[in-house]
Design a protein around this motif. Structure first.
Motif, PDB file in Angstrom:
ATOM      1  N   ASP A  75      39.560  28.538   1.416  1.00  0.00           N
ATOM      2  CA  ASP A  75      39.498  28.373  -0.035  1.00  0.00           C
ATOM      3  C   ASP A  75      39.581  26.896  -0.399  1.00  0.00           C
ATOM      4  O   ASP A  75      40.671  26.334  -0.489  1.00  0.00           O
ATOM      5  N   ASP A  78      41.868  25.823  -3.270  1.00  0.00           N
ATOM      6  CA  ASP A  78      43.326  25.726  -3.100  1.00  0.00           C
ATOM      7  C   ASP A  78      43.668  25.630  -1.608  1.00  0.00           C
ATOM      8  O   ASP A  78      44.389  26.467  -1.074  1.00  0.00           O
ATOM      9  N   GLY A  81      47.520  25.498  -0.870  1.00  0.00           N
ATOM     10  CA  GLY A  81      48.384  26.537  -1.421  1.00  0.00           C
ATOM     11  C   GLY A  81      49.145  26.100  -2.660  1.00  0.00           C
ATOM     12  O   GLY A  81      49.963  26.851  -3.188  1.00  0.00           O
ATOM     13  N   LYS A  84      48.405  28.352  -5.799  1.00  0.00           N
ATOM     14  CA  LYS A  84      49.050  29.658  -5.677  1.00  0.00           C
ATOM     15  C   LYS A  84      50.570  29.508  -5.842  1.00  0.00           C
ATOM     16  O   LYS A  84      51.212  30.336  -6.486  1.00  0.00           O
ATOM     17  N   SER A  87      51.409  29.168  -9.507  1.00  0.00           N
ATOM     18  CA  SER A  87      51.303  30.429 -10.256  1.00  0.00           C
ATOM     19  C   SER A  87      52.442  31.390  -9.918  1.00  0.00           C
ATOM     20  O   SER A  87      52.661  32.358 -10.646  1.00  0.00           O
ATOM     21  N   ALA A  88      53.166  31.135  -8.833  1.00  0.00           N
ATOM     22  CA  ALA A  88      54.273  32.016  -8.431  1.00  0.00           C
ATOM     23  C   ALA A  88      55.623  31.558  -8.985  1.00  0.00           C
ATOM     24  O   ALA A  88      56.630  32.220  -8.783  1.00  0.00           O
ATOM     25  N   SER A 108      53.233  37.315  -1.294  1.00  0.00           N
ATOM     26  CA  SER A 108      51.811  37.199  -1.586  1.00  0.00           C
ATOM     27  C   SER A 108      51.232  38.570  -1.871  1.00  0.00           C
ATOM     28  O   SER A 108      51.505  39.530  -1.161  1.00  0.00           O
ATOM     29  N   LYS A 113      45.566  35.406   1.574  1.00  0.00           N
ATOM     30  CA  LYS A 113      45.765  34.196   0.782  1.00  0.00           C
ATOM     31  C   LYS A 113      47.214  33.744   0.810  1.00  0.00           C
ATOM     32  O   LYS A 113      47.907  33.752  -0.209  1.00  0.00           O
ATOM     33  N   PHE A 115      50.382  31.158   0.804  1.00  0.00           N
ATOM     34  CA  PHE A 115      50.532  29.854   0.162  1.00  0.00           C
ATOM     35  C   PHE A 115      51.742  29.085   0.659  1.00  0.00           C
ATOM     36  O   PHE A 115      52.030  27.998   0.184  1.00  0.00           O
TER      37      PHE A 115
END
Length: 191
Positions: A75, A78, A81, A84, A87-88, A108, A113, A115
């Motif tokens: 990816d 990102d 990571g 991600k 966003s967590a 996850s 994916k 991170f």
């Protein structure tokens, strides 16, 4: 980045990323534990090159032909990571002029994916609802370090620290010499 992993392993990684130029380069070493390993990766646009550091041969993968649900997928949006991880985040508070602390969910929702560790995403956390982190920034607001820590039920606490420098610096990343590159096997591209 450097940190601890389950089963007595440790991870250390170095790298660089320029999202504007779509280039990425990293070396990640996992030592100790049951499965020590090391990998170097160069990604330029849709061209990914990987090898073990002691190997002279790089394997080329055309990322435009790799499905997103493949383990070989990379990816570029990102690669470290960081998106991600951001966003967590559940909560964050300022603890000093350039210091922050908070909580995040390391679990996850997609096994393909990971991170964590930030900077060398390679680990999946399952059934860990909340973990703590600290972060520092420079005078321009750029993140300069992130330290995460959490306690899996079946291993000692895990701590991982990622430091970031050179924000905004244009990077020079070159593909390996053609004579050292072999194409990936066809099964990586099967639909």
């Amino acid at each position: 980045m450097q940190g601890s992993l389950p089963e007595g392993a440790s991870v250390q990684g170095t790298g660089k990323h320029d999202p504007g130029e779509r280039v990425f380069e990293s070396t990640v070493n996992i030592t100790g534990g049951k499965s020590p390993s090391a990998i170097q990766r160069i990604v330029i646009g849709q061209d990914s090159y990987t090898r073990e550091p002691d190997d002279q041969t790089w394997v080329h993968l055309d990322l435009s032909r790799v499905k997103q649900d493949s383990l070989a997928y990379f990816d570029m949006g990102d690669p470290t990571g960081l998106v991600k991880f951001s966003s967590a985040i559940g909560s964050v508070r300022q603890t000093g002029p350039h210091a922050y602390a908070g909580t995040f969910s390391p679990e996850s929702s997609n096994i393909l994916k990971p991170f964590l560790p930030v900077g060398a995403p390679s680990m999946i956390a399952v059934f860990i609802i909340s973990a703590k982190f600290t972060a520092t920034t420079d005078e321009h607001g750029w993140v300069t370090s992130i330290t995460v820590g959490f306690e899996p039920s079946n291993s000692p606490p895990l701590n991982m620290t990622t430091t970031m420098t050179g924000h905004g610096t244009k990077l020079q990343v070159k593909a390996p010499p053609k004579g050292q590159v072999h194409e990936a096997a066809g099964f990586y591209y099967e639909k």
